[in-house]
Every structure is written in structure tokens, then in C-alpha cells.
Design a protein around this motif. Structure first.
Motif, PDB file in Angstrom:
ATOM      1  N   GLU A 118      98.873  99.254  -7.292  1.00  0.00           N
ATOM      2  CA  GLU A 118      99.285  99.511  -5.912  1.00  0.00           C
ATOM      3  C   GLU A 118      99.495 100.996  -5.627  1.00  0.00           C
ATOM      4  OE1 GLU A 118     101.884  95.624  -4.741  1.00  0.00           O
ATOM      5  OE2 GLU A 118     102.614  96.797  -6.460  1.00  0.00           O
ATOM      6  N   LYS A 119      99.818 101.762  -6.678  1.00  0.00           N
ATOM      7  CA  LYS A 119     100.051 103.190  -6.476  1.00  0.00           C
ATOM      8  C   LYS A 119      99.477 103.967  -7.652  1.00  0.00           C
ATOM      9  CE  LYS A 119     101.798 106.755  -4.371  1.00  0.00           C
ATOM     10  NZ  LYS A 119     101.265 107.235  -3.072  1.00  0.00           N
ATOM     11  N   ARG A 120      98.640 104.975  -7.337  1.00  0.00           N
ATOM     12  CA  ARG A 120      98.012 105.791  -8.373  1.00  0.00           C
ATOM     13  C   ARG A 120      98.491 107.240  -8.279  1.00  0.00           C
ATOM     14  NH1 ARG A 120      93.876 101.928  -7.676  1.00  0.00           N
ATOM     15  NH2 ARG A 120      93.017 101.237  -9.696  1.00  0.00           N
ATOM     16  N   PHE A 121      98.676 107.833  -9.453  1.00  0.00           N
ATOM     17  CA  PHE A 121      99.054 109.237  -9.539  1.00  0.00           C
ATOM     18  C   PHE A 121      98.140 109.937 -10.537  1.00  0.00           C
ATOM     19  CE2 PHE A 121     102.912 106.885  -8.537  1.00  0.00           C
ATOM     20  CZ  PHE A 121     103.421 107.579  -7.437  1.00  0.00           C
ATOM     21  N   PHE A 122      97.899 111.202 -10.276  1.00  0.00           N
ATOM     22  CA  PHE A 122      97.157 112.044 -11.211  1.00  0.00           C
ATOM     23  C   PHE A 122      97.988 113.297 -11.448  1.00  0.00           C
ATOM     24  CE2 PHE A 122      93.913 115.363 -12.094  1.00  0.00           C
ATOM     25  CZ  PHE A 122      93.410 114.834 -13.279  1.00  0.00           C
ATOM     26  N   PHE A 123      98.534 113.411 -12.660  1.00  0.00           N
ATOM     27  CA  PHE A 123      99.455 114.494 -12.986  1.00  0.00           C
ATOM     28  C   PHE A 123      98.818 115.432 -14.006  1.00  0.00           C
ATOM     29  CE2 PHE A 123     103.113 111.285 -12.276  1.00  0.00           C
ATOM     30  CZ  PHE A 123     103.134 111.558 -10.920  1.00  0.00           C
ATOM     31  N   ALA A 181     107.094  98.830 -11.905  1.00  0.00           N
ATOM     32  CA  ALA A 181     108.375  99.457 -11.577  1.00  0.00           C
ATOM     33  C   ALA A 181     109.380  98.378 -11.186  1.00  0.00           C
ATOM     34  CB  ALA A 181     108.192 100.471 -10.450  1.00  0.00           C
ATOM     35  N   ASP A 182     109.830  97.626 -12.188  1.00  0.00           N
ATOM     36  CA  ASP A 182     110.736  96.495 -11.936  1.00  0.00           C
ATOM     37  C   ASP A 182     112.140  96.759 -12.471  1.00  0.00           C
ATOM     38  OD1 ASP A 182     110.101  96.449 -14.585  1.00  0.00           O
ATOM     39  OD2 ASP A 182     109.532  94.341 -14.656  1.00  0.00           O
ATOM     40  N   ASN A 183     112.529  98.017 -12.525  1.00  0.00           N
ATOM     41  CA  ASN A 183     113.866  98.387 -12.979  1.00  0.00           C
ATOM     42  C   ASN A 183     114.395  99.425 -12.003  1.00  0.00           C
ATOM     43  OD1 ASN A 183     116.198  98.804 -14.422  1.00  0.00           O
ATOM     44  ND2 ASN A 183     115.232  99.847 -16.140  1.00  0.00           N
ATOM     45  N   SER A 184     115.432  99.080 -11.248  1.00  0.00           N
ATOM     46  CA  SER A 184     115.912  99.948 -10.174  1.00  0.00           C
ATOM     47  C   SER A 184     116.737 101.090 -10.759  1.00  0.00           C
ATOM     48  CB  SER A 184     116.758  99.136  -9.184  1.00  0.00           C
ATOM     49  OG  SER A 184     117.143  99.938  -8.096  1.00  0.00           O
ATOM     50  N   VAL A 185     116.036 102.174 -11.131  1.00  0.00           N
ATOM     51  CA  VAL A 185     116.689 103.319 -11.752  1.00  0.00           C
ATOM     52  C   VAL A 185     116.075 104.607 -11.217  1.00  0.00           C
ATOM     53  CG1 VAL A 185     117.296 102.148 -13.891  1.00  0.00           C
ATOM     54  CG2 VAL A 185     115.066 103.208 -13.686  1.00  0.00           C
ATOM     55  N   ARG A 186     116.719 105.718 -11.540  1.00  0.00           N
ATOM     56  CA  ARG A 186     116.184 107.030 -11.212  1.00  0.00           C
ATOM     57  C   ARG A 186     116.157 107.856 -12.478  1.00  0.00           C
ATOM     58  NH1 ARG A 186     118.094 103.334  -8.120  1.00  0.00           N
ATOM     59  NH2 ARG A 186     116.942 103.341  -6.185  1.00  0.00           N
ATOM     60  N   ALA A 240     110.959 114.494  -6.152  1.00  0.00           N
ATOM     61  CA  ALA A 240     110.917 113.117  -6.655  1.00  0.00           C
ATOM     62  C   ALA A 240     109.709 112.380  -6.112  1.00  0.00           C
ATOM     63  CB  ALA A 240     112.187 112.366  -6.268  1.00  0.00           C
ATOM     64  N   VAL A 241     109.230 111.430  -6.909  1.00  0.00           N
ATOM     65  CA  VAL A 241     108.290 110.408  -6.455  1.00  0.00           C
ATOM     66  C   VAL A 241     109.107 109.164  -6.136  1.00  0.00           C
ATOM     67  CG1 VAL A 241     106.492 108.806  -7.201  1.00  0.00           C
ATOM     68  CG2 VAL A 241     106.266 111.246  -7.685  1.00  0.00           C
ATOM     69  N   VAL A 242     108.872 108.531  -5.000  1.00  0.00           N
ATOM     70  CA  VAL A 242     109.607 107.335  -4.591  1.00  0.00           C
ATOM     71  C   VAL A 242     108.700 106.119  -4.709  1.00  0.00           C
ATOM     72  CG1 VAL A 242     110.855 106.200  -2.717  1.00  0.00           C
ATOM     73  CG2 VAL A 242     111.034 108.682  -3.017  1.00  0.00           C
ATOM     74  N   LEU A 243     109.201 105.073  -5.380  1.00  0.00           N
ATOM     75  CA  LEU A 243     108.440 103.844  -5.583  1.00  0.00           C
ATOM     76  C   LEU A 243     109.229 102.646  -5.065  1.00  0.00           C
ATOM     77  CD1 LEU A 243     107.261 104.383  -9.273  1.00  0.00           C
ATOM     78  CD2 LEU A 243     105.829 104.544  -7.227  1.00  0.00           C
ATOM     79  N   PRO A 244     108.624 101.788  -4.255  1.00  0.00           N
ATOM     80  CA  PRO A 244     109.275 100.516  -3.925  1.00  0.00           C
ATOM     81  C   PRO A 244     109.442  99.677  -5.182  1.00  0.00           C
ATOM     82  CG  PRO A 244     107.483 100.977  -2.409  1.00  0.00           C
ATOM     83  CD  PRO A 244     107.360 101.963  -3.528  1.00  0.00           C
ATOM     84  N   TYR A 245     110.448  98.839  -5.184  1.00  0.00           N
ATOM     85  CA  TYR A 245     110.698  97.971  -6.336  1.00  0.00           C
ATOM     86  C   TYR A 245     109.492  97.070  -6.588  1.00  0.00           C
ATOM     87  CZ  TYR A 245     113.152  94.804  -9.493  1.00  0.00           C
ATOM     88  OH  TYR A 245     113.525  94.067 -10.584  1.00  0.00           O
ATOM     89  N   ASN A 246     109.146  96.916  -7.871  1.00  0.00           N
ATOM     90  CA  ASN A 246     108.083  96.025  -8.330  1.00  0.00           C
ATOM     91  C   ASN A 246     106.681  96.547  -8.026  1.00  0.00           C
ATOM     92  OD1 ASN A 246     108.394  93.758  -9.985  1.00  0.00           O
ATOM     93  ND2 ASN A 246     107.488  92.411  -8.453  1.00  0.00           N
ATOM     94  N   THR A 247     106.564  97.838  -7.781  1.00  0.00           N
ATOM     95  CA  THR A 247     105.246  98.427  -7.560  1.00  0.00           C
ATOM     96  C   THR A 247     104.487  98.501  -8.886  1.00  0.00           C
ATOM     97  OG1 THR A 247     106.090  99.789  -5.742  1.00  0.00           O
ATOM     98  CG2 THR A 247     104.011 100.475  -6.745  1.00  0.00           C
ATOM     99  N   SER A 248     103.232  98.124  -8.866  1.00  0.00           N
ATOM    100  CA  SER A 248     102.378  98.315 -10.040  1.00  0.00           C
ATOM    101  C   SER A 248     101.787  99.720  -9.961  1.00  0.00           C
ATOM    102  CB  SER A 248     101.275  97.259 -10.098  1.00  0.00           C
ATOM    103  OG  SER A 248     100.518  97.255  -8.920  1.00  0.00           O
ATOM    104  N   VAL A 249     101.986 100.480 -11.035  1.00  0.00           N
ATOM    105  CA  VAL A 249     101.705 101.913 -11.014  1.00  0.00           C
ATOM    106  C   VAL A 249     100.686 102.265 -12.089  1.00  0.00           C
ATOM    107  CG1 VAL A 249     102.710 104.230 -11.270  1.00  0.00           C
ATOM    108  CG2 VAL A 249     104.045 102.394 -10.210  1.00  0.00           C
ATOM    109  N   GLU A 250      99.784 103.167 -11.744  1.00  0.00           N
ATOM    110  CA  GLU A 250      98.904 103.801 -12.723  1.00  0.00           C
ATOM    111  C   GLU A 250      99.090 105.305 -12.592  1.00  0.00           C
ATOM    112  OE1 GLU A 250      94.639 102.599 -13.364  1.00  0.00           O
ATOM    113  OE2 GLU A 250      94.300 104.607 -12.508  1.00  0.00           O
TER     114      GLU A 250
END
Length: 593
Positions: free
Chosen positions: A382-387, A547-552, A470-480
């Protein structure tokens, strides 16, 4: 029920029977069995296990002299923390030294995660804080360490998570279990070392020796009788729990004339494979099975650990030695004196910069991926990043001469060319209480602002930007997220650690990542799952997680110097809709800044 309590003078055999018999979010580039008393609160399946960490100075003799170091309970390395999956761990930390401190564990523990100014303010002199968390969904070897400045040079120890009662290992029952933690010895004060480096803009001085379970071994001065000895019996299988705790060094490890079987990394079981040599980066853990020879071999065997180095900076180019020693059989005519004169076999390690070996070794790692231990790889993203990750420069202040790449610049480091500016308050607390304005912003770039040939000729402008982003992610987002090494000031391997989550390494290779071609080669069936990955020198690594753990938390370098230079970033995972998907209030004794 079995109650465990032991306190040895030196790390040795891990004194636990087989489990069959036993009834924030930080992303970091990238730490002798002493057991404090274990208090079990009850006899249910899940237990509360209590530890007390007294942070204090102790004088230790190494390399021909004595010096004061910061320790936990006067021990170096610190005590082994042990729990079973599902247990509640309560660790009271009392700070008796002048330095502020926090303690981080490689667990998904929210307010108790420990990175300074991310999930908490530091524990100041004379103060205490109780870390209280439940061990959930993890079993194996991790480690705990200080997480502020370079204090973790001496403040670290093993974290052993045993399977639940009556749950066996997915491999044969070992005869004994032995934690082996690689570390360093510094004649100088590590805090003074990093302070000087940041002041001058130069690379830091390096450590004076490596250690195995706090001991230096016969290749260092005044250490001929100060070696870690692993005493074994013939025809037995030992589980060695290996931990790499040095500040800035990846290590090769081998035992002469013995093959080991890799069965777990970062507290995740893997498909077993045999090797004579392994590679372990800062913050990583690796469990291996050692099958001893079927007979007394009338010889002793060196265990070597030595750096794998790809960057252009200086490093501690020395070798730490331990000794594998077979116990004498009852019928032997030898005695303890004559065993000291037995032949000593030495292992052969790869060249210091052997990236080919590093790549081949990591390529063998695969998740177990069976019914009991599935590989839950996100199949859709659902969300892609290139770092991009690597070094850069900052301008030298006008009133001084610097010692960076030239006398007009200082070394720096960044993610997507943003070098992290440390906050003076805890970001997690600022978020929870709605006070993030002025503490951090939520505009971290998903991709590099200025693309270039990352592994080719670097751009002329090496300056970095700065911010607490910061990068902000909704809870339970599938991230690459793809991590790309870059050639600015030299390509090098980057160990990276993700606090609060494990991730799957679905692809790795050399050169620039190609988003049109490389995803077709991803392993989405049994990729290795772990919390710390080494991005190849001159290459890239692709990872996925949920991203299924509500943390920072923060993205930081697990090569500690890169962290100090700013290679980190903040992530924010928003609360979910259900009560168990929301960040709970902070504990009442959480330190204040």
C-alpha cells in the motif's frame, strides 16, 4: 515448574534445559553467562520475571591497565535477561552515574523500547525507571543495550527468549546452550571519542580490541590467560547464541576444523544450512548448532572473530580469539597441564573486504516458512519508499579548521539527504500529548529529492540538509521500503535495524535499484525475516512489513558513528480503530526531559 537462578563470574554455558522439558519503531543502520536472579510471579503459563539494573562505574583490568567503565550491576558484559515467550518482563533501571541513560531491547515494546528522545527522555543521575512489557510473538536470541550516545560500548547483554512451555525447538534438542557476545574494549572513554569526532568533523578513533564475552584472548597485550574458553564434550550438539555488540564493526566468525549449522537469526527460525564461516553485523544475532567431533581430538581449536570492512574510514583491524576445548575422557592419560600443550588449530577467515562472501552468506538465509512458523510476507503493498543511505558533509564553522573530507567540511550522514536533528524532548510523548508542533515535522521525503546514479560517479555537491522529520503511516499499512547505498564519500555496507517490527528482506543486489525490473525477482515465499539487515556495499536491499504496531521511532544507523552523524529518521504509525490498536498512556514513572 522449573525456577532458574544463577549468577556466574564469567559467561559460560547457558544453564537452561531444552524447552521440551520446561513446563517506536526504530529503523537503525547498524552489540559467559551471567544470570541475575529470576523472580517468577506465579506458576501460570505466563510469568512475570523481574530484574534490577544498577547503572554504575566499575574499574576493569584490560590491556595492561585498569579503567572505569559504565556497567549494569558491575558486570561486563551485562547480565543475561531470560524469559519465555508470553512472559511479562519488568526491568527496574537505577542510574548511579553522571551520564544520562536509556535501555533498549530488540522487542516490540512501545513506551519501554528505550531510544533516547524517541520513545522516552533519558533516565538522569539518581533517577530510576521501570521498563514493563510483554514478550509476544518472539522466541530466540536478541540483546539489550544502552541507547544514548556511545554508552552502549560497555552497557549491553544477551536477551534470551525461550519458547513456551512444552514447545520444542524446530531442530534437535541441544546438549547445552551457550551465549557468545562479541564486544569491544576501549582504552579511551567512548563518550570522549565521539565528542571529539563531532567537534572536529573527523572520523572517530577506533576501539583497542574486540572481546568475546568480555575477554580479549591471547593476541592482545597482557591477555594471554584472559581468553574465553568453550569447553565441550565429544559427540554432543551445542546451541551457540551469537550476538554482535561492537559499535561500528561487522564481523566474520569461524571455529577451526568445525562446521556450524545456522538455525535462527534475530529471534526468527531459518531453514538450516551448514557453514564454516558466518557474517554478523552490529545488532544482529545468529543461533548456530555446533556438533562436536565423535572422539577426543587431542587438539584445541581457535575461534576467530575479525572485521568485515567496506568503507574508507579507519577500523580496528585486529582479531579476537576464543578457544574450543574438549573435555578429557575419563580413561585419558593426559592431565590439565598437558592439555595446554595440545596442538592449536586456527580457522581461515575471508579477506577484510570480501563482499562476495558477505553476499553469498546472506543469500542463504531463508525463513522456515512452515505451518508452525509461517512467513507472513505482505503480498500487496500500500505504501512504497525509496531511501538512499550514506555519508555526506556539513560546512565547517567559520571560526575553526575541520578534519572531515577536507578542512572546510565535517562528515555527516543522511537518509534521502536529510540528516536527523535530535529533539530535546521525547517524540513519542510529544505525539501522544498533541505537542508535536516544533518538535518534528511529517514531511520526510518518500524518495530522494535529487536522483542520481547512486553507485556511479557521485555528485559534486555532498552537502546534506537537516531536520527532525517523520514518515506517517496509517495503522496496518503494508509497507515496502528499498534501501539504496550510495557512492558519496565511498560505498559501504550499511547494517539497518527496525525497532518495533520485524521485516522481510525480499530482495538484495548490487548497483542501482530498478523499480521496473528488480521487483520481478523478489522472494515473496520464504524471504528471511529479521530486525537488522546489512544493505550491500554498492547495492540495495528491499524489505516489506505490516505496520500493525502503534508506535513511534526513528530510522538510525547501527554503525554507531553514522547514527551520531545523523543517519536516522522518525516514523509514526497512527492508532487503529480497536482498543488494542491504540497506543496506551505512558507509565507514570516515565522520565521527563
Amino acid at each position: 515448574m522449573t525456577i532458574f537462578s544463577e549468577n556466574k563470574d564469567r559467561m559460560g554455558v547457558f544453564p537452561f534445559p531444552s524447552p521440551v522439558l520446561m513446563g517506536v519503531f526504530i529503523f537503525s543502520l547498524v552489540t559467559s553467562s551471567l544470570l541475575p536472579e529470576l523472580a517468577l510471579a506465579n506458576q501460570d503459563a505466563s510469568k512475570t520475571r523481574r530484574y534490577k539494573f544498577d547503572i554504575k562505574l566499575v574499574k576493569m583490568p584490560r590491556l595492561c591497565h585498569r579503567k572505569s567503565i559504565i556497567t549494569v550491576n558491575g558486570q561486563f558484559p551485562g547480565p543475561v535477561v531470560t524469559a519465555q515467550e508470553g512472559d511479562n518482563l519488568v526491568v527496574e533501571v537505577v542510574n548511579h552515574v553522571q551520564n544520562n541513560i536509556t535501555i533498549h531491547r530488540q522487542l516490540q515494546s512501545g513506551w519501554s523500547d528505550g531510544p533516547a528522545y524517541i520513545t522516552q527522555c533519558p533516565i538522569q543521575t539518581g533517577q530510576k525507571f521501570v521498563y514493563n512489557f510483554t514478550v509476544s510473538g518472539q522466541r530466540g536470541t536478541l540483546f539489550w543495550h544502552a541507547h544514548l550516545s556511545w554508552i552502549r560500548a560497555t552497557v549491553y547483554g544477551p536477551l534470551i527468549i525461550l519458547p513456551k512451555s512444552n514447545v520444542p525447538y524446530p531442530f534437535g534438542k541441544p546438549y547445552e546452550e551457550v551465549p557468545i557476545i562479541f564486544g569491544e574494549w576501549w582504552n579511551a572513554d567512548p563518550e570522549a571519542v565521539i565528542s571529539q569526532a563531532l567537534q572536529t568533523g573527523a572520523g572517530p578513533n577506533v576501539s583497542d580490541a574486540y572481546t568475546i564475552n568480555g575477554l580479549l584472548g591471547p593476541l592482545y597485550n597482557c591477555s594471554s590467560k584472559d581468553a574465553f574458553k568453550l569447553k565441550v564434550k565429544p559427540n554432543k550438539t551445542y546451541l551457540l547464541r551469537l550476538i554482535n555488540a561492537p559499535m561500528n564493526d561487522e564481523l566474520f566468525f569461524s571455529i577451526a576444523n568445525h562446521t556450524i549449522t545456522v538455525v535462527e537469526v534475530d529471534a526468527v527460525y531459518v531453514k538450516p544450512f551448514d557453514t564454516d564461516i558466518l557474517l554478523i553485523t552490529p545488532g544482529q544475532t545468529t543461533n548456530v548448532l555446533l556438533k562436536t567431533k565423535p572422539y577426543f581430538p587431542t587438539a584445541n581449536f581457535f575461534m576467530y572473530a575479525r572485521p568485515y570492512a567496506t568503507g574508507q574510514g579507519t577500523f580496528d583491524n585486529s582479531t579476537v580469539v576464543g578457544i574450543l576445548e574438549y573435555e578429557l575422557p575419563n580413561f585419558s592419560s593426559l592431565n590439565s597441564t598437558s592439555t595446554n600443550n595440545l596442538p592449536l588449530f586456527k580457522p581461515a577467515l575471508p579477506p577484510l573486504n570480501d563482499t562476495s562472501f558477505a553476499s553469498n552468506f546472506t543469500g542463504k538465509l531463508r525463513s522456515l516458512a512452515n505451518t508452525q512458523f509461517p512467513a507472513k510476507v505482505p503480498q500487496k503493498v500500500e505504501k512504497r519508499f525509496f531511501f538512499t543511505v550514506g555519508l555526506g558533509t556539513d560546512p565547517c564553522p567559520s571560526n575553526q579548521t575541520c578534519q572531515g573530507p577536507n578542512n572546510r567540511t565535517k562528515f555527516s550522514a543522511s537518509v534521502n539527504n536529510v540528516s536527523f536533528v535530535a529533539s530535546t524532548t521525547a517524540i513519542l510523548q510529544a505525539y501522544f500529548f498533541g505537542q508535536s508542533n516544533g518538535v518534528y515535522t511529517t514531511d520526510f521525503p518518500d524518495n530522494p529529492i535529487t536522483p542520481f546514479n547512486y553507485t556511479g560517479n557521485p555528485p559534486n555537491n555532498t552537502m546534506v540538509s537537516h531536520g527532525t522529520k517523520a514518515v506517517v503511516l496509517p495503522y496496518n499499512t503494508s509497507v515496502e521500503f528499498v534501501l539504496q547505498d550510495r557512492s558519496i564519500l565511498g560505498a559501504e555496507s550499511h547494517p539497518l535495524h527496525l525497532h518495533g517490527f520485524n521485516f522481510f528482506v525480499v530482495g538484495q543486489s548490487f548497483g542501482d535499484y530498478d523499480p521496473n525490473k528488480d521487483p520481478a525477482k523478489f522472494n515473496l515465499v520464504d524471504p528471511i525475516e529479521r530486525n537488522t539487515v546489512g544493505v550491500p556495499s554498492g547495492g540495495w536491499g528491499a524489505t516489506r512489513f505490516l505496520a500493525d504496531n502503534s508506535v513511534r521511532g526513528s530510522c538510525i544507523a547501527h554503525l554507531e558513528i553514522h547514527t551520531s552523524w545523523g543517519l536516522k529518521m522518525v516514523w509514526t504509525v497512527l492508532d487503529g480503530k480497536l482498543p488494542n490498536q491504540k497506543l496506551p498512556p505512558p507509565p507514570p514513572d516515565l522520565p521527563t526531559c
